[in-house]
Design a protein around this motif. Structure first.
Motif, PDB file in Angstrom:
ATOM      1  N   ILE A 129       1.135  -1.371  -0.004  1.00  0.00           N
ATOM      2  CA  ILE A 129      -0.302   0.304  -0.731  1.00  0.00           C
ATOM      3  C   ILE A 129       0.872   1.618   0.084  1.00  0.00           C
ATOM      4  O   ILE A 129       1.303   1.215   0.906  1.00  0.00           O
ATOM      5  N   GLY A 130       0.415   2.190  -1.134  1.00  0.00           N
ATOM      6  CA  GLY A 130       1.502   2.848  -0.805  1.00  0.00           C
ATOM      7  C   GLY A 130       0.123   4.706  -1.102  1.00  0.00           C
ATOM      8  O   GLY A 130      -0.859   4.451  -1.094  1.00  0.00           O
ATOM      9  N   ALA A 131       0.810   6.208  -0.297  1.00  0.00           N
ATOM     10  CA  ALA A 131       0.077   6.857  -0.293  1.00  0.00           C
ATOM     11  C   ALA A 131       0.651   8.106  -0.349  1.00  0.00           C
ATOM     12  O   ALA A 131       1.550   8.103   1.069  1.00  0.00           O
ATOM     13  N   VAL A 132       0.008   9.103  -0.311  1.00  0.00           N
ATOM     14  CA  VAL A 132       0.896  10.791  -0.375  1.00  0.00           C
ATOM     15  C   VAL A 132      -0.974  11.476  -0.131  1.00  0.00           C
ATOM     16  O   VAL A 132      -1.330  10.891  -0.298  1.00  0.00           O
ATOM     17  N   LYS A 133      -0.378  12.550   0.571  1.00  0.00           N
ATOM     18  CA  LYS A 133      -1.241  13.550   0.681  1.00  0.00           C
ATOM     19  C   LYS A 133      -0.897  14.863   0.053  1.00  0.00           C
ATOM     20  O   LYS A 133       0.123  15.113  -0.357  1.00  0.00           O
ATOM     21  N   ALA A 170      -1.014  -3.505   8.295  1.00  0.00           N
ATOM     22  CA  ALA A 170      -0.587  -2.477   7.449  1.00  0.00           C
ATOM     23  C   ALA A 170      -2.414  -1.795   7.251  1.00  0.00           C
ATOM     24  O   ALA A 170      -1.766  -0.215   6.959  1.00  0.00           O
ATOM     25  N   PHE A 171      -3.003  -2.083   7.441  1.00  0.00           N
ATOM     26  CA  PHE A 171      -4.885  -1.298   7.001  1.00  0.00           C
ATOM     27  C   PHE A 171      -4.464  -0.327   8.113  1.00  0.00           C
ATOM     28  O   PHE A 171      -5.384   0.503   8.115  1.00  0.00           O
ATOM     29  N   GLU A 172      -4.663  -0.990   9.206  1.00  0.00           N
ATOM     30  CA  GLU A 172      -4.538   0.033  10.429  1.00  0.00           C
ATOM     31  C   GLU A 172      -3.851   1.835  10.305  1.00  0.00           C
ATOM     32  O   GLU A 172      -4.465   2.375  10.836  1.00  0.00           O
ATOM     33  N   GLU A 173      -2.607   1.335   9.544  1.00  0.00           N
ATOM     34  CA  GLU A 173      -1.992   2.382   9.292  1.00  0.00           C
ATOM     35  C   GLU A 173      -1.980   3.214   8.824  1.00  0.00           C
ATOM     36  O   GLU A 173      -2.121   4.119   8.399  1.00  0.00           O
ATOM     37  N   PHE A 174      -2.341   2.553   7.472  1.00  0.00           N
ATOM     38  CA  PHE A 174      -2.869   3.195   6.678  1.00  0.00           C
ATOM     39  C   PHE A 174      -4.329   4.216   7.003  1.00  0.00           C
ATOM     40  O   PHE A 174      -4.792   5.235   6.397  1.00  0.00           O
ATOM     41  N   LEU A 175      -5.712   3.094   7.869  1.00  0.00           N
ATOM     42  CA  LEU A 175      -6.343   4.137   7.990  1.00  0.00           C
ATOM     43  C   LEU A 175      -5.660   6.373   8.784  1.00  0.00           C
ATOM     44  O   LEU A 175      -7.085   6.705   8.962  1.00  0.00           O
ATOM     45  N   SER A 176      -4.957   5.453   9.607  1.00  0.00           N
ATOM     46  CA  SER A 176      -4.309   6.661  10.646  1.00  0.00           C
ATOM     47  C   SER A 176      -4.060   7.541  10.011  1.00  0.00           C
ATOM     48  O   SER A 176      -4.501   8.729   9.999  1.00  0.00           O
ATOM     49  N   PHE A 177      -2.833   7.347   8.892  1.00  0.00           N
ATOM     50  CA  PHE A 177      -2.679   7.884   7.795  1.00  0.00           C
ATOM     51  C   PHE A 177      -3.933   8.890   7.056  1.00  0.00           C
ATOM     52  O   PHE A 177      -3.521  10.467   7.003  1.00  0.00           O
ATOM     53  N   SER A 178      -4.717   8.035   6.161  1.00  0.00           N
ATOM     54  CA  SER A 178      -5.696   8.801   5.887  1.00  0.00           C
ATOM     55  C   SER A 178      -7.370   9.394   6.507  1.00  0.00           C
ATOM     56  O   SER A 178      -7.691   9.733   6.010  1.00  0.00           O
TER      57      SER A 178
END
Length: 240
Positions: free
Chosen positions: A71-75, A122-130
């Motif tokens: 999973i990759g993401a930027v804001k 990983a999804f918990e971290e992504f949920l926090s990031f987004s």
């Protein structure tokens, strides 16, 4: 027998038992309880901040055992018209062995995959990031539906984020162009990074999003004006 038929047969005869065992174990972990509670606490989304993300997966069918492997993401800050410095990237350790052609496509090694996070970590971290943002992907339906399917399989609360489909927006703005990401980054002279790397694809999609928002004259506006424009033009899709 077709490859899909073989995958379906293998899943119901063998892989489903592995999934059930893994999920049963995960439900005893503290991360599962934290993630469960986080999904119950809905956060209002922002029309200023967008989380542009991408998944790399082992296939197209999560209902019969395909999995997320990164999973990759930027804001993106729409008011300032820029990609924020902080990014997100997690390699996910799947339940099943990753096929060789998928490893070759994504560039992920066996050692990297073995050292990866579990999906719920990983999804918990992504949920926090987004948190508090609107999701964007290209196309968004595949990525969001893939996550929703996995969340459902783990018996977690529904994941219903607001999202914007950058591919659908591109079709509206560039109706004579191929809406695929590769074609658009060539057409718009966006810096190209190695493809099928989740963070690289997220960065290129974010650059594309900014180009399209510039075309819509939404950069450097005021938060309330942008909110009204998004609502008027139905740019952000409902939670599904």
């Amino acid at each position: 027998m077709s490859s899909i038929g073989f995958k379906l047969l293998r899943y119901y005869l063998y892989d489903r038992l592995k999934w059930q065992k893994k999920i049963k174990t995960d439900k005893t972990l503290p991360v599962y309880e934290r993630l469960y509670d986080s999904l119950l606490l809905y956060q209002e989304s922002s029309t200023r901040y967008f989380t542009v993300f991408d998944l790399e997966t082992t296939g197209f069918y999560p209902a019969i055992g395909d999995e997320v492997i990164s999973i990759g993401a930027v804001k993106v800050d729409l008011i300032e018209g820029r990609i924020l410095e902080k990014s997100f990237y997690r390699i996910v350790r799947p339940i099943k062995k990753v096929p060789r052609f998928v490893r070759q496509l994504t560039g992920l090694s066996i050692d990297e995959i073995r050292a990866g996070w579990t999906f719920i970590e990983a999804f918990e971290e992504f949920l926090s990031f987004s948190k508090g943002t609107t999701l964007v992907a290209h196309p968004v339906k595949f990525d969001v539906c893939f996550l929703q399917n996995l969340i459902q399989r783990w018996g977690l609360p529904d994941y219903l984020p607001p999202y914007l489909d950058s591919e659908a927006l591109a079709k509206e703005l560039f109706p004579r162009s191929n809406p695929q990401l590769d074609s658009l980054i060539r057409k718009l002279n966006i810096d190209r990074h190695e493809r099928h790397h989740a963070l690289n694809d997220a960065k290129m999609t974010a650059e594309l999003l900014l180009v399209m928002f510039h075309k819509l004259d939404m950069i450097d506006g005021h938060d309330e004006e942008i909110r009204q424009r998004i609502a008027r033009d139905n740019l952000v899709f409902g939670r599904k």
